[in-house]
Design a protein around this motif. Structure first.
Motif, PDB file in Angstrom:
ATOM      1  N   ASN A  16       0.923  -1.104   0.082  1.00 24.68           N
ATOM      2  CA  ASN A  16       0.082   0.765  -0.628  1.00 24.68           C
ATOM      3  C   ASN A  16       1.249   1.241   0.006  1.00 24.68           C
ATOM      4  N   GLN A  20       0.808   4.321  -2.676  1.00 25.35           N
ATOM      5  CA  GLN A  20       0.318   5.350  -2.469  1.00 25.35           C
ATOM      6  C   GLN A  20       2.282   6.722  -3.612  1.00 25.35           C
ATOM      7  N   ASN A  22       3.729   5.532  -5.655  1.00 19.86           N
ATOM      8  CA  ASN A  22       4.149   5.009  -7.344  1.00 19.86           C
ATOM      9  C   ASN A  22       5.733   4.625  -7.427  1.00 19.86           C
ATOM     10  N   ASN A 337      -1.289   5.713  -8.219  1.00 21.13           N
ATOM     11  CA  ASN A 337      -1.520   6.757  -7.616  1.00 21.13           C
ATOM     12  C   ASN A 337      -3.086   7.922  -8.038  1.00 21.13           C
ATOM     13  N   ASP A 340      -6.215   6.362  -9.017  1.00 23.85           N
ATOM     14  CA  ASP A 340      -7.051   5.272  -8.151  1.00 23.85           C
ATOM     15  C   ASP A 340      -7.663   6.323  -7.205  1.00 23.85           C
TER      16      ASP A 340
END
Length: 406
Positions: A16, A20, A22, A337, A340
């Motif tokens: 994760n 966030q 990249n 990101n 997303d």
């Protein structure tokens, strides 16, 4: 049970954070041993190469004269580097599946760094993306393999990128030619006195890495001529132009490049659409590693990668299957990101898999890519890493091996 849960939780946290930021160079806690970066620092350059006098599929009409044009390809080249005190790290401005959005990716290469000439020349690896895609889709592999003593070049295939997606017929015709042209281009760069990468590339040891349509072109360059049925198929380019790459063409095999020694095909497209029959696949005589998801609804699995694996009877070959994975198995970097969010669900799906984390898949792929090309381009002993499912993935991966004649 507690240790397993803790490892999985840590893996999710690492992945994760990676998403966030990249980052394309994340190595998760469950990564197989050869996924780790190697001992070389990494440099990166971007160049443009022009293939002159190529068939212009978009402007050639059925029954009309063949049109020609200069075909420009943008290339990203990663290589072992001498950083001379520079700190590792760079940013890549990557157009995404939503071409209106450009993502900022972070890696460990240094832009235009001085090459590490000591240790060269290095084997050449060519990365070929899907339709559509671009040269950054498998940038995790580009950086990773350069750190292990390879020169890696990733192609923006004209008329097949996110911001320049044109008729599928262009991709069908041009993909094998682009791959061979880039091989020639890099070999020439290494041979020219005034080039920064002079003497860095051993083109006699070349491997191909192809995802989806990249795999389609890769298999053709390994000896799988296209079927006669596909030459006149409804998807085919006009005027039987695809015959240039067909088994039925007596000149087809003469056009193959003997410097290509091995291939790594991820979810290769074409078998499920009739582009190969058994006699065509039998033309592959070079070692090939296949990676696929058994839920691939784009290229197929039983009628796709698994059928190709079974049919390539004259080659040494492996098939790694990610159970539950779809067409995005292994190759695509994590979803940027910038995509997303609820406005880009469809575009973000181009990078995601429903049942697998991208960093995990990237790490697994890079482990096997390393083992495969270390064996076939460097004559290294990597059989213990190549022949086993990595620890912790015994119930999520299957690995098959067939020798020539099987």
């Amino acid at each position: 049970m507690t240790k397993t849960f803790l490892s999985l939780a840590l893996s999710c946290i690492v992945c994760n954070v990676s998403a966030q930021q990249n980052r394309i160079d994340t190595i998760g806690p469950l990564a197989p041993d050869l996924a780790a970066f190697g001992s070389y620092n990494v440099g990166v350059q971007t160049i443009e190469a022009v293939a002159g006098d190529r068939v212009d599929i978009l402007n050639t009409s059925r029954g009309g004269d063949t049109a020609y044009y200069d075909r420009k390809l943008t290339l990203e080249i990663w290589y072992p580097a001498d950083l001379q005190g520079q700190e590792p790290g760079t940013q890549y401005q990557a157009i995404t599946r939503n071409p209106e959005i450009t993502a900022t990716l972070h890696g460990r290469a240094v832009r235009n760094a001085r090459p590490q000439y000591q240790g060269g020349p290095y084997p050449l690896l060519i990365i070929s993306h899907g339709y559509p895609g671009n040269r950054f889709l498998m940038s995790h592999t580009g950086e990773n393999l350069a750190s292990k003593g390879y020169v890696v070049v990733s192609i923006d295939h004209l008329e097949s990128t996110y911001d320049n997606q044109q008729s599928f017929a262009s991709t069908l015709y041009n993909r094998p030619l682009d791959q061979r042209f880039v091989l020639n281009t890099l070999a020439s760069i290494s041979a020219e006195e005034d080039q920064v990468l002079r003497g860095m590339i051993d083109a006699e040891r070349t491997g191909l890495i192809g995802y989806s349509m990249g795999g389609y072109g890769l298999l053709n360059n390994l000896g799988a001529g296209y079927s006669e049925e596909s030459v006149d198929g409804f998807l085919a380019p006009p005027n039987r132009l695809l015959e240039e790459h067909a088994t039925s063409n007596p000149e087809y095999r003469n056009n193959l490049d003997l410097r290509i020694k091995a291939g790594f095909a991820i979810g290769p497209w074409g078998m499920n659409a009739g582009f190969w029959q058994s006699e065509d696949l039998a033309g592959i005589d070079l070692p090939t590693f296949y990676l696929a998801g058994d839920q691939d609804s784009v290229a197929g699995y039983e009628n796709g990668a698994h059928a190709i694996f079974n049919g390539a009877t004259n080659s040494d070959r492996y098939l790694l299957t990610l159970l539950g994975a779809g067409h995005n198995a292994g190759a695509p970097m994590p979803v940027p990101n910038e995509l997303d969010n609820s406005e880009n669900v469809e575009a973000a799906g181009h990078y995601r898999d429903a049942n697998w984390d991208n960093v995990e898949m990237n790490n697994i792929m890079d482990h096997f890519v390393t083992a495969w090309f270390d064996i076939h381009l460097k004559s290294m002993d990597r059989q213990s890493s190549l022949g086993l499912v990595p620890s912790g993935y015994e119930d999520r991966l299957t690995l098959e091996h067939l020798s020539p004649g099987q």
